[in-house]
Design an enzyme around this catalytic site. Sequence first.
Site, PDB file in Angstrom:
ATOM      1  N   LYS A  22       0.755  -1.301  -0.163  1.00 47.89           N
ATOM      2  CA  LYS A  22       0.297  -0.116  -0.321  1.00 47.89           C
ATOM      3  C   LYS A  22       0.995   1.447   0.012  1.00 47.89           C
ATOM      4  CE  LYS A  22      -1.983   1.413   4.033  1.00 47.89           C
ATOM      5  NZ  LYS A  22      -1.472   2.746   4.116  1.00 47.89           N
ATOM      6  N   ASN A  23       1.979   1.410   1.068  1.00 45.56           N
ATOM      7  CA  ASN A  23       2.604   2.373   0.859  1.00 45.56           C
ATOM      8  C   ASN A  23       3.479   3.446   0.135  1.00 45.56           C
ATOM      9  OD1 ASN A  23       1.494   2.909   3.256  1.00 45.56           O
ATOM     10  ND2 ASN A  23       2.627   2.682   5.229  1.00 45.56           N
ATOM     11  N   ARG A 102      -3.844  10.865   4.046  1.00 41.14           N
ATOM     12  CA  ARG A 102      -3.285  11.526   4.621  1.00 41.14           C
ATOM     13  C   ARG A 102      -2.184  11.919   3.301  1.00 41.14           C
ATOM     14  NH1 ARG A 102      -1.778  14.085   8.828  1.00 41.14           N
ATOM     15  NH2 ARG A 102       0.032  14.146   8.715  1.00 41.14           N
ATOM     16  N   CYS A 126      -4.478  12.920  13.390  1.00 42.52           N
ATOM     17  CA  CYS A 126      -5.469  11.693  12.902  1.00 42.52           C
ATOM     18  C   CYS A 126      -5.411  10.563  14.386  1.00 42.52           C
ATOM     19  CB  CYS A 126      -4.668  10.646  11.560  1.00 42.52           C
ATOM     20  SG  CYS A 126      -2.585  10.196  12.160  1.00 42.52           S
ATOM     21  N   ARG A 131       0.568  14.517  13.827  1.00 46.59           N
ATOM     22  CA  ARG A 131       1.037  14.004  11.859  1.00 46.59           C
ATOM     23  C   ARG A 131       1.322  15.382  11.128  1.00 46.59           C
ATOM     24  NH1 ARG A 131      -1.347   8.548   9.330  1.00 46.59           N
ATOM     25  NH2 ARG A 131       0.550   9.433   8.723  1.00 46.59           N
ATOM     26  N   PRO A 132       2.044  16.855  11.872  1.00 46.35           N
ATOM     27  CA  PRO A 132       1.969  17.986  10.660  1.00 46.35           C
ATOM     28  C   PRO A 132       2.555  17.477   9.492  1.00 46.35           C
ATOM     29  CG  PRO A 132       3.679  17.570  12.426  1.00 46.35           C
ATOM     30  CD  PRO A 132       2.668  16.613  12.886  1.00 46.35           C
ATOM     31  N   VAL A 133       2.951  19.082   8.283  1.00 48.50           N
ATOM     32  CA  VAL A 133       3.553  18.706   7.028  1.00 48.50           C
ATOM     33  C   VAL A 133       4.112  19.840   7.089  1.00 48.50           C
ATOM     34  CG1 VAL A 133       1.334  17.655   6.391  1.00 48.50           C
ATOM     35  CG2 VAL A 133       1.321  19.589   6.585  1.00 48.50           C
ATOM     36  N   ASP A 134       5.131  20.143   8.434  1.00 46.79           N
ATOM     37  CA  ASP A 134       5.787  21.807   8.626  1.00 46.79           C
ATOM     38  C   ASP A 134       6.984  20.983   7.316  1.00 46.79           C
ATOM     39  OD1 ASP A 134       6.353  19.434  10.099  1.00 46.79           O
ATOM     40  OD2 ASP A 134       6.828  20.752  11.564  1.00 46.79           O
ATOM     41  N   ASP A 316       4.963   0.837  11.776  1.00 51.01           N
ATOM     42  CA  ASP A 316       3.460   0.249  11.627  1.00 51.01           C
ATOM     43  C   ASP A 316       3.344  -1.482  11.467  1.00 51.01           C
ATOM     44  OD1 ASP A 316       2.872   1.937  10.286  1.00 51.01           O
ATOM     45  OD2 ASP A 316       3.851   1.687   7.872  1.00 51.01           O
ATOM     46  N   ILE A 338       7.696   7.052  16.976  1.00 54.98           N
ATOM     47  CA  ILE A 338       7.838   7.627  15.124  1.00 54.98           C
ATOM     48  C   ILE A 338       6.470   7.940  16.174  1.00 54.98           C
ATOM     49  CG2 ILE A 338       7.014   7.492  12.704  1.00 54.98           C
ATOM     50  CD1 ILE A 338       9.956   6.201  13.403  1.00 54.98           C
ATOM     51  N   ARG A 408      -8.505  -0.882   4.369  1.00 48.70           N
ATOM     52  CA  ARG A 408      -8.046   0.137   4.306  1.00 48.70           C
ATOM     53  C   ARG A 408      -6.422  -0.248   3.253  1.00 48.70           C
ATOM     54  NH1 ARG A 408      -7.753   5.826   6.677  1.00 48.70           N
ATOM     55  NH2 ARG A 408      -6.150   6.442   4.994  1.00 48.70           N
TER      56      ARG A 408
HETATM   57  C1  EPZ Z   1       4.196   6.892   6.435  1.00 47.35           C
HETATM   58  O1  EPZ Z   1       3.284   8.517   7.618  1.00 47.35           O
HETATM   59  C2  EPZ Z   1       3.261   5.702   6.153  1.00 47.35           C
HETATM   60  N1  EPZ Z   1       2.326   6.047   5.402  1.00 47.35           N
HETATM   61  C3  EPZ Z   1       2.925   6.053   8.033  1.00 47.35           C
HETATM   62  O2  EPZ Z   1       2.236   3.940   7.090  1.00 47.35           O
HETATM   63  C4  EPZ Z   1       4.011   4.875   8.654  1.00 47.35           C
HETATM   64  O3  EPZ Z   1       3.549   4.695   9.756  1.00 47.35           O
HETATM   65  C5  EPZ Z   1       5.050   6.635   8.852  1.00 47.35           C
HETATM   66  O4  EPZ Z   1       5.222   6.693   7.296  1.00 47.35           O
HETATM   67  C6  EPZ Z   1       6.675   5.784   9.212  1.00 47.35           C
HETATM   68  O5  EPZ Z   1       6.986   4.904   8.687  1.00 47.35           O
HETATM   69  C7  EPZ Z   1       2.444   6.236   4.476  1.00 47.35           C
HETATM   70  O6  EPZ Z   1       3.287   5.229   3.147  1.00 47.35           O
HETATM   71  C8  EPZ Z   1       1.107   6.472   3.364  1.00 47.35           C
HETATM   72  P1  EPZ Z   1       6.476  10.262   8.349  1.00 47.35           P
HETATM   73  P2  EPZ Z   1       3.737   9.289   6.666  1.00 47.35           P
HETATM   74  O7  EPZ Z   1       6.797  11.696   7.488  1.00 47.35           O
HETATM   75  O8  EPZ Z   1       4.807  10.028   5.508  1.00 47.35           O
HETATM   76  C9  EPZ Z   1       6.770  12.999  12.211  1.00 47.35           C
HETATM   77  C10 EPZ Z   1       0.511   3.073   7.786  1.00 47.35           C
HETATM   78  O9  EPZ Z   1      -0.434   2.711   8.791  1.00 47.35           O
HETATM   79  N2  EPZ Z   1       6.709  14.440  10.925  1.00 47.35           N
HETATM   80  O10 EPZ Z   1       7.354   9.273   8.196  1.00 47.35           O
HETATM   81  O11 EPZ Z   1       3.318  10.555   7.273  1.00 47.35           O
HETATM   82  C11 EPZ Z   1       5.430  12.507  12.641  1.00 47.35           C
HETATM   83  O12 EPZ Z   1       4.807  13.684  12.781  1.00 47.35           O
HETATM   84  C12 EPZ Z   1       0.094   4.465   7.890  1.00 47.35           C
HETATM   85  O13 EPZ Z   1      -0.097   2.256   6.713  1.00 47.35           O
HETATM   86  C13 EPZ Z   1       7.025  15.744  11.307  1.00 47.35           C
HETATM   87  O14 EPZ Z   1       7.001  16.551  12.943  1.00 47.35           O
HETATM   88  O15 EPZ Z   1       5.394   9.299   8.265  1.00 47.35           O
HETATM   89  C14 EPZ Z   1       6.090  11.348  12.809  1.00 47.35           C
HETATM   90  O16 EPZ Z   1       6.419  11.467  14.076  1.00 47.35           O
HETATM   91  C15 EPZ Z   1       0.092   4.315   8.902  1.00 47.35           C
HETATM   92  N3  EPZ Z   1       6.266  17.176  10.613  1.00 47.35           N
HETATM   93  C16 EPZ Z   1       7.464  11.744  11.440  1.00 47.35           C
HETATM   94  O17 EPZ Z   1       8.280  12.861  11.379  1.00 47.35           O
HETATM   95  C17 EPZ Z   1       6.217  17.028   9.490  1.00 47.35           C
HETATM   96  O18 EPZ Z   1       6.439  17.459   7.778  1.00 47.35           O
HETATM   97  C18 EPZ Z   1       7.421  10.460  10.703  1.00 47.35           C
HETATM   98  O19 EPZ Z   1       6.082  10.700   9.618  1.00 47.35           O
HETATM   99  C19 EPZ Z   1       6.449  15.613   8.541  1.00 47.35           C
HETATM  100  C20 EPZ Z   1       6.471  14.356   9.694  1.00 47.35           C
END
Ligand code: EPZ
Length: 431
Positions: A22-23, A102, A126, A131-134, A316, A338, A408
């Site tokens: 999926k991812n 997301r 969520c 889960r910010p996008v900064d 995950d 994480i 999902r």
């Molecule tokens: C991906 O999410 C996956 N989703 C998640 O899988 C997975 O848990 C995660 O990576 C970690 O491996 C998909 O691939 C669709 P991150 P993503 O950005 O990219 C922080 C599932 O169940 N962060 O690597 O959103 C964040 O809050 C899902 O399949 C910021 O602070 O995760 C987290 O603590 C759930 N600011 C850490 O970084 C940001 O702008 C890692 O998140 C972005 C992230």
Amino acid sequence: MDRIRITGGQKLNGTIPISGAKNAALPLMIAPLLTRETLTLENVPRLNDVAMLMRILSNHGVDHTIEGKRPGDQPNAGQTIHFRAREIVDTVAPYELVSRMRASFWVLAPLVARMGEARVSLPGGCAIGTRPVDYLLMAMERLGARIEIEEGYAVATAPKGLRGAEIIFPKVTVGGTHTAIMGAVTAHGSTLIRNAAAEPEVTDLADCLNKMGAKIRGAGTPTIEIDGVTSLSGARHEVLPDRIEAGTFAMCAAMTGGDVFLEGARPETFQAGLDAIARAGAIVTSNNHGVRIQRNGAGLAAVDITTAPFPGFPTDLQAQFMALMTMAKGTSHITEKIFENRFMHVSELARLGAKIRLDGETAIVEGVTKLKGAQVMATDLRASVSLVIAALVAEGDTTVHRVYHLDRGFERLEQKLGACGALIERISEGG
Ligand code: EPZ
């Protein structure tokens, strides 16, 4: 709403085919926004998240055609889908769609790269954390986009196009790395991404983009170098097998005992998960065709894990491993590094008789000798499947509610487990 009923106590024996990830599929499906030509993806899993992203992409102008089955195709083979974005018809991704999924926020980078502008709703919180996008927005700014936040939307503009830059992520982020890569591939000049995510899904995206003519080096390591190219072409790419699905079924087999072959699983993509299962007492062997998990007789040992970016133990798989540890001999410590709120399964596992105490980011699991069936539900995908794992050994019947979470991200879960001897059935609405 569908439910799943499981009667615990059956060992699992047999072969489980592993679906496309999926991812990996989600960012790969977004990549066609970068070109007018056709990107064909093979081994796309049949999942609700995939269907939802197809609907979202069609709003932007991405057409898709799903190839019909051919004689000789495996009955369970993934789908082959042709994606084509000849024209981008809309650069807005509205709240109604992004808040439901997301990963659709990731359209931001290719839309700005191709059209010089995008207006994408901020996804909001969520079930597993804020889960910010900064970092994603920072990456786009480094590439020269101007970002404004207006009425809950990120509005990104780069009328003269994106330009290569050095992007240093303060924390490893998968979505940030996907964004930086998709923004940089057609930018003017070169980009260096430091502290990049090394997850196999990032490597899969980079491999696909390179087939489309991108120049990306170092994917799968913390430093990625990209030389911008003027345009990308079409390509054909096979989605990576799902390491989280494989790890989940590995834990099902370790939990019930028996002998299960995970067909198509690539051990190097979830070695930390396999190591933890082996330390817990299962026998893990692998060959070119997949991974075999056996546990006959011996009980489960308590094992401590801490989640970390790849190649560490994946967040995950944290909920699933916790379910396994509920039946281990002794006490295990499961630390989530994480996401700050990814323990929603703890209280539901407790309903089945698990003994778990939370101490900040660590769950302390005291193994019990038996679990008992109950009605349970969870608020996210991996938490839901951890309840399935516990239910496989719980005495009596367990009903898992809100199965849409499972749909999902797990393809034909009940058929795959049922084929190995699990007593598991879906009860449809009104059934
Ligand atoms: C991906 O999410 C996956 N989703 C998640 O899988 C997975 O848990 C995660 O990576 C970690 O491996 C998909 O691939 C669709 P991150 P993503 O950005 O990219 C922080 C599932 O169940 N962060 O690597 O959103 C964040 O809050 C899902 O399949 C910021 O602070 O995760 C987290 O603590 C759930 N600011 C850490 O970084 C940001 O702008 C890692 O998140 C972005 C992230």
